[in-house]
Write an enzyme that holds these catalytic residues in place. Sequence first.
Site, short mmCIF file in Angstrom:
data_model
loop_
_atom_site.label_atom_id
_atom_site.label_comp_id
_atom_site.label_asym_id
_atom_site.label_seq_id
_atom_site.Cartn_x
_atom_site.Cartn_y
_atom_site.Cartn_z
CD GLU A 167 47.28 39.73 46.34
OE1 GLU A 167 46.97 39.89 47.53
OE2 GLU A 167 47.27 40.65 45.50
CG HIS A 183 42.82 37.98 46.79
ND1 HIS A 183 44.04 38.03 46.17
CD2 HIS A 183 42.25 39.19 46.58
CE1 HIS A 183 44.21 39.23 45.64
NE2 HIS A 183 43.15 39.96 45.87
CB SER A 214 44.43 48.46 38.27
OG SER A 214 45.65 47.77 38.50
CE LYS A 225 45.36 43.15 47.24
NZ LYS A 225 45.91 43.02 45.91
CD GLU A 246 40.14 41.00 43.22
OE1 GLU A 246 40.19 42.21 43.47
OE2 GLU A 246 40.72 40.15 43.91
N GLY A 304 47.22 45.29 41.00
CA GLY A 304 48.43 46.02 41.38
C GLY A 304 49.31 46.42 40.21
N GLY A 342 45.03 48.62 46.45
CA GLY A 342 45.86 49.79 46.77
C GLY A 342 45.09 51.07 47.04
CG ASN A 352 42.11 42.69 49.88
OD1 ASN A 352 42.59 42.62 51.02
ND2 ASN A 352 42.40 41.82 48.92
#
Length: 247
Positions: free
Chosen positions: A97, A95, A210, A13, A165, A171, A232, A11
Amino acid sequence: MTAPKPLIAGNWKMNGLRASLAEARAIAEGARTAKGRVAICPPALLIPLMCEMLSGTNVLVGGQDAHWEAAGAFTGDVSAQMLKDAGAQLVILGHSERRAAYRETDAIVARKVQAALAAGLEPIVCVGETLDQRNAGDALAVVTEQVRASLPPELAGQAFSVAYEPVWAIGTGLTPTTAEIEQMHRQVRATLTTMFGAASETVPILYGGSVKPPNAAGILHAAEVGGALVGGASLKAEDFLGIVNAL
Ligand code: 13P
């Protein structure tokens, strides 16, 4: 029943310009011998270019969100039909976020899943508790309710995955213990079985939060973990391939 093929999805993002396509090319090169399915979900604007570049490789391309309507007066939004038309095969929905920043409820996520299925996309539906919810001992109940309310009945018999998640692991470099991951994934599996019957045993339950090359093998080989949703560490081919190769 044969074990489902694991899925490692990146992902990106809101990261990535056209220059980042070189990373996708390197990922495809390194993923030729991958033991599972590999996908990259870039920002929507990169999807057509990435699909063109990755055609003929075994890396799939997905979106990160889609509206619940196929078209209409929704300024700034992208529909599932548009993602499909651009070449995407999967789409991340719900998600954390988006749940947090855009107030997406389980009911909204469920409508988006219906739209994705109608457009012929394979949904990756995200669930996960906050740190406060975990500290209060509510993690299992919260995630169970998210699974129940975010997955519409239309998913029966369709290709989809669920991504667990934990919000506090995204993150942050923090991850749950293997025992905590297994406990949650078993709970999600039991919920899926209640909702969709034994056929849902082949639905991959991804872990996200992570995931990095050093912890990937431990996570991916935990019970009921059917792959990973990677933030990430999916932006750099070397890191992402380190996770793909941990399968
Ligand atoms: P990180 O891997 O950066 O923690 O992000 C996880 C995530 O949100 C994937 O959807």
